[in-house]
Design a protein around this motif. Sequence first.
Motif, PDB file in Angstrom:
ATOM      1  N   ARG A   1     -19.123  71.155  -3.198  1.00 54.65           N
ATOM      2  CA  ARG A   1     -18.828  72.893  -2.655  1.00 54.65           C
ATOM      3  C   ARG A   1     -18.567  73.287  -4.299  1.00 54.65           C
ATOM      4  NH1 ARG A   1     -15.157  74.743   2.484  1.00 54.65           N
ATOM      5  NH2 ARG A   1     -16.178  77.045   2.364  1.00 54.65           N
TER       6      ARG A   1
ATOM      7  N   ARG B   1     -21.573  76.192   3.636  1.00 55.50           N
ATOM      8  CA  ARG B   1     -21.198  75.779   4.779  1.00 55.50           C
ATOM      9  C   ARG B   1     -21.536  74.291   5.179  1.00 55.50           C
ATOM     10  NH1 ARG B   1     -20.854  79.545   9.253  1.00 55.50           N
ATOM     11  NH2 ARG B   1     -19.473  78.551  10.825  1.00 55.50           N
TER      12      ARG B   1
ATOM     13  N   ASP C   1     -14.195  75.844   8.555  1.00 57.62           N
ATOM     14  CA  ASP C   1     -15.180  76.733   9.547  1.00 57.62           C
ATOM     15  C   ASP C   1     -16.453  75.950   9.794  1.00 57.62           C
ATOM     16  OD1 ASP C   1     -13.564  79.056   9.505  1.00 57.62           O
ATOM     17  OD2 ASP C   1     -13.989  79.703   7.296  1.00 57.62           O
ATOM     18  N   ALA C   2     -16.337  74.645   9.300  1.00 61.78           N
ATOM     19  CA  ALA C   2     -17.702  73.683   9.417  1.00 61.78           C
ATOM     20  C   ALA C   2     -18.065  73.926  10.789  1.00 61.78           C
ATOM     21  CB  ALA C   2     -17.113  72.418   9.168  1.00 61.78           C
TER      22      ALA C   2
ATOM     23  N   ASP D   1     -13.799  71.762   4.945  1.00 63.41           N
ATOM     24  CA  ASP D   1     -14.352  73.153   5.544  1.00 63.41           C
ATOM     25  C   ASP D   1     -13.995  73.420   6.853  1.00 63.41           C
ATOM     26  OD1 ASP D   1     -15.588  75.652   5.891  1.00 63.41           O
ATOM     27  OD2 ASP D   1     -17.674  74.573   5.830  1.00 63.41           O
TER      28      ASP D   1
ATOM     29  N   ARG E   1     -15.778  68.100  -1.626  1.00 62.67           N
ATOM     30  CA  ARG E   1     -15.046  68.952  -2.141  1.00 62.67           C
ATOM     31  C   ARG E   1     -15.675  69.308  -3.524  1.00 62.67           C
ATOM     32  NH1 ARG E   1     -10.244  66.278  -0.395  1.00 62.67           N
ATOM     33  NH2 ARG E   1      -9.204  67.552   1.271  1.00 62.67           N
TER      34      ARG E   1
END
Length: 268
Positions: free
Chosen positions: A178, A190, A231-232, A229, A175
């Motif tokens: 990111r 990503r 959407d990983a 994430d 985190r």
Amino acid sequence: MDEDLMGRLIRFADLTAWPAFAAFGVQEESIDRLLATTAGLDTSAVAGVRAGLAGRVRAAARALRNEPPVADGLHRMALRPGERIVVVGDSLSADRLSWARLFAELVPMVEPEASVEVLALSGRTSSEALALGPVLVSRVPTRVLVMLGTNDIRREGATTGIRMVSISETARNLRALRLLLETESGARVRFVVPPPVDPGRVAATRELTGEWWDPADVPGLVATVREVDPDAVDLSRMPIRPDFWEDDGLHPSPIGQVAILRAVLARI
């Protein structure tokens, strides 16, 4: 040192992503001299092996360029002139025959004014990746792909089995990485869930080297990356052939690396 061992050392020991070297832009020729001196090798032999590995990657990328899954994935990326993509990872990406190296060859074939820099280092944990933060920001990336975590769950000591990074710390590190990248450089970040390991072979190193991986730690890592994430790109359930890994059951073989590239491009 025999040729096979020298080849493996050079294949996985890319030090350009070591924070101090990356910050000062130390070139591979200088690193070749350092590696040769440290390992008692001839500098020209080290450079020759590295050049040979780079040639294999270029040839493989040219062969993959028009393959539908690869071409379609690159098309969906909608690459623009000036795109600067950075890959952050450990030896799975630092490998000179890795999916990331193939990706770095393929992107300029699609958009000549776009680039990929592989800032991956063998053994890197998510904690250590944070130390690379200023370097990553200095690259002003437009996109960052992060494949970390395999070394977070690495265990040290045949008896103690001390885990390198706790699951809560892995979540915190990812985190933080990111937030740093999105805030300081405006990059799109990503995450990529690492591919599976061979449970039998990675556990077998426990008594041999004292460094090992417990398959029971893998589901928690997968869940953590996906929580950070949603959407990983999740490689943990990708189909695995028997020849996916090198003999250690941890590092993907060249065949496995191509499979990873296809899987990443299919989901990116």
